[in-house]
Design a protein around this motif. Structure first.
Motif, PDB file in Angstrom:
ATOM      1  N   LYS A  16     -11.738  46.468  28.983  1.00 48.20           N
ATOM      2  CA  LYS A  16     -11.423  47.752  28.348  1.00 48.20           C
ATOM      3  C   LYS A  16     -10.355  48.503  29.135  1.00 48.20           C
ATOM      4  CE  LYS A  16     -13.509  51.867  26.312  1.00 48.20           C
ATOM      5  NZ  LYS A  16     -14.765  52.597  25.993  1.00 48.20           N
TER       6      LYS A  16
ATOM      7  N   ALA B  54      -7.139  46.949  28.320  1.00 50.17           N
ATOM      8  CA  ALA B  54      -6.735  47.276  26.947  1.00 50.17           C
ATOM      9  C   ALA B  54      -6.162  48.679  26.822  1.00 50.17           C
ATOM     10  CB  ALA B  54      -7.921  47.115  26.001  1.00 50.17           C
TER      11      ALA B  54
ATOM     12  N   GLY C 215      -5.709  48.539  21.748  1.00 47.46           N
ATOM     13  CA  GLY C 215      -6.249  47.383  22.470  1.00 47.46           C
ATOM     14  C   GLY C 215      -6.395  46.138  21.616  1.00 47.46           C
TER      15      GLY C 215
ATOM     16  N   ARG D 213      -7.675  43.339  24.176  1.00 46.99           N
ATOM     17  CA  ARG D 213      -9.070  43.431  24.586  1.00 46.99           C
ATOM     18  C   ARG D 213      -9.783  42.085  24.377  1.00 46.99           C
ATOM     19  NH1 ARG D 213     -12.055  48.197  24.084  1.00 46.99           N
ATOM     20  NH2 ARG D 213     -10.517  48.874  22.563  1.00 46.99           N
TER      21      ARG D 213
END
Length: 324
Positions: free
Chosen positions: A248, A251, A259, A263
């Motif tokens: 995260k 991202a 993202g 991600r």
């Protein structure tokens, strides 16, 4: 309202980043395995995760409201937060979720520096919470998890940025504009410095919001596991706490749309060493991305139903610049 060329260019770059990441994913991984993963998800599970995700964002909005010292009504803070969620995920060329959220808060509060400090402080607290969780996951893995050097490096950068933003920036700003008062935006810089300093003088508030952020992110990790298990991702929970926050954080780099693609590929690369299949991780990650976009769409509907609009929510130029 015409979309500014600069914003459109930024959106195009991020769209290209997401497109490239998704193209690489579907080029190197078997598409059939990814699509099969979607078929293993049930609608009741998907909708249940969506509801729990929205409840987590109610808590997230409350955390931001506390950082603003409850200076605006809580319903206004909730509306602004979900409008920001919609802008961050749904609107091409938007200045970003933080800027839209700050714009709505500023329309109510009329205190730009306070709103900006709360927005940046909230973002940094979330990143520090994620870094703490990934390090905790690494500890639970015995300190021998794959990519541990990456985890320490990313966490170190996050901690350094948080300390610099919340505790060093006020002194630096006062020193710069005190020595060279002719520098532009002196009044704004000093007011923002005062707002950050006020946050820094409330360690219990910062600690409470950090713990709350880590708790919310932990619930989000559990929800991701709930989506991933039926798809076929079976790895230790410690691996999720190590990999999910790190993916995260990666991202959040401004190279993709919310993202998307980054991600999923990051999470797959981090979980494969623990026995996960990359197609299954990508399938569960794309399902999670669907949760994010649905939540953003619901945020847009909430804003429209409450009589507002993202055009009206645009922040003043100075607030947008600080929030970004």
């Amino acid at each position: 309202m015409a979309v500014p060329a600069r914003a459109l260019k930024k959106w195009a770059i991020r769209a290209a980043g997401s497109a490239a990441a998704l193209a690489l994913i579907f080029w190197f991984l078997p598409k059939e395995a990814i699509l099969e993963g979607f078929t293993r998800l049930s609608w009741p599970l998907f909708l249940g995760v969506l509801v729990a995700f929205l409840l987590c964002h109610l808590a997230t909005a409350s955390k931001w409201w506390l950082l603003m010292d409850r200076a605006i009504p809580l319903p206004v803070a909730l509306r602004a937060h979900f409008a920001g969620l919609a802008a961050n995920l749904c609107l091409p060329g938007a200045a970003g979720g933080d800027a839209v959220r700050a714009g709505l808060a500023h329309a109510s509060l009329r205190d730009g520096p306070k709103v900006a400090a709360a927005a940046v402080g909230d973002r940094m607290i979330d990143l520090v919470g994620l870094a703490c969780l990934t390090l905790w996951g690494l500890v639970m893995l015995g300190g021998h998890g794959a990519n541990r050097v990456l985890a320490f490096a990313v966490s170190g950068i996050v901690f350094a940025l948080a300390v610099a933003g919340l505790f060093l920036f006020p002194a630096i700003a006062r020193g710069l504009w005190g020595r060279w008062p002719g520098l532009p935006a002196r009044g704004l810089a000093l007011r923002v410095a005062d707002a950050f300093a006020a946050l820094g003088r409330r360690p219990f508030l910062l600690l409470f919001t950090l713990v709350l952020s880590a708790a919310i992110q932990s619930v989000l990790i559990w929800l991701s596991v709930m989506l991933a298990e039926p798809v076929g991702v079976h790895v230790p929970l410690a691996a999720w706490f190590f990999a999910w926050p790190l993916a995260k954080i990666i991202a959040t780099l401004p190279i993709s749309l919310g993202g998307l693609g980054v991600r999923e590929s990051s999470l797959a690369a981090l979980l494969v060493p623990f026995g996960a299949g990359a197609p299954e991780v990508v399938a569960s990650g794309l399902a999670w991305q669907g949760i994010l976009y649905l939540a953003g769409a619901l945020g847009a509907l909430l804003l429209i139903a409450s009589g507002g609009g993202l055009r009206a929510a645009a922040a003043p130029r100075t607030i947008t610049e600080v929030s970004e």
